[in-house]
Design an enzyme around this catalytic site. Structure first.
Site, PDB file in Angstrom:
ATOM      1  CB  SER A  52     -76.843   9.242 -84.818  1.00 33.22           C
ATOM      2  OG  SER A  52     -76.694   8.918 -83.578  1.00 33.22           O
ATOM      3  CG  ASP A 110     -70.175   5.453 -82.727  1.00 34.74           C
ATOM      4  OD1 ASP A 110     -70.068   6.480 -81.741  1.00 34.74           O
ATOM      5  OD2 ASP A 110     -70.709   5.447 -83.645  1.00 34.74           O
ATOM      6  CG  HIS A 145     -71.546   9.097 -83.339  1.00 33.94           C
ATOM      7  ND1 HIS A 145     -72.323   7.805 -83.484  1.00 33.94           N
ATOM      8  CD2 HIS A 145     -72.570  10.186 -83.492  1.00 33.94           C
ATOM      9  CE1 HIS A 145     -73.609   7.887 -83.621  1.00 33.94           C
ATOM     10  NE2 HIS A 145     -73.761   9.298 -83.681  1.00 33.94           N
TER      11      HIS A 145
END
Length: 232
Positions: A118, A172, A203
């Protein structure tokens, strides 16, 4: 003044010859990915030192200014959102210091993989592509390339052919896969070798993703096994 990052470490054997510096996501800390170490083990991998740094605590605009661990301030997650240039560059210097520290501990830079998830993915890509000494590889999970319009001018030839493992979840809701695809396409347009993987997940991490990361590590830490890297 740049922050000297606190870290936790895990090793897979005595006297490690290779290192992986793994950057966590927004609001997490270095402990987040430590449990993945045994899952990535393989008898053909060398002794590895995993370094999991903690991002500094700072207010994050995207989360109503709430203080949390973050590699830089975040304003949004779309193509045209303003980006924290100063924060990204400061964190790059701190990550470079970690890479230098590993070299001083006896790990050649070409035996180091820079990984991130991320927001950590963003910093792994941003930092690795600009480093003036070659790394073994970059692992970019569920993230994107920040300040992408500066990449062509700032990308260093030392890592122009460094393999990049990019992975993203097709479901996601945090970082749109389209943003990751834009980053992938930019790198491919500059002839960066990119392995692109997608998984049916939100995610996070997918079990197949862990297997694919292990294969990537085998390919970059043991180049003779590059046929196992499973380019997709």
């Amino acid at each position: 003044m740049d922050t000297e990052l606190e870290t936790i470490e895990r090793t897979t054997g005595d006297e490690p010859t290779h290192s992986i510096i793994w950057l966590h996501g927004l609001g997490a800390d270095g402990h987040d990915f430590a449990p993945i170490v045994p899952e990535l083990s393989h008898p053909d991998l060398p002794a590895i030192r995993y370094v999991f740094p903690h991002a500094p605590v700072r207010p994050v605009t995207l989360n109503q200014g709430m203080p949390m661990r973050a590699w830089y301030d975040a304003y949004g997650v779309n193509r045209d959102t303003r980006e924290d240039i100063d924060g990204i560059r400061a964190t790059r210097r701190s990550i470079n210091a970690l890479i230098t520290r590993e070299a001083e501990r006896g790990i050649p830079r070409e035996n180091i993989v820079l990984a991130g998830f991320s927001q950590g993915c963003a910093m792994a890509l941003y930092t690795g592509l600009r480093l003036d000494r070659r790394l073994a590889g970059l692992i970019a999970l569920s993230g994107y390339l920040p300040l992408r319009n500066t990449t062509a001018a700032e990308r260093h030839p030392a890592n122009a052919d460094t393999p990049v493992f990019m992975a993203h979840g097709t479901q996601d809701p945090v970082i749109p896969i389209s943003l990751a695809e834009t980053s992938r396409d930019l790198l491919l347009s500059q002839n960066q070798p990119v392995q692109w993987h997608t998984y049916p997940m939100p995610h996070g991490l997918h079990p197949q993703e862990i297997d694919d990361i292990r294969a990537f590590l085998l390919s970059v830490f043991n180049p003779s096994r590059s046929d196992e890297s499973g380019t997709k």
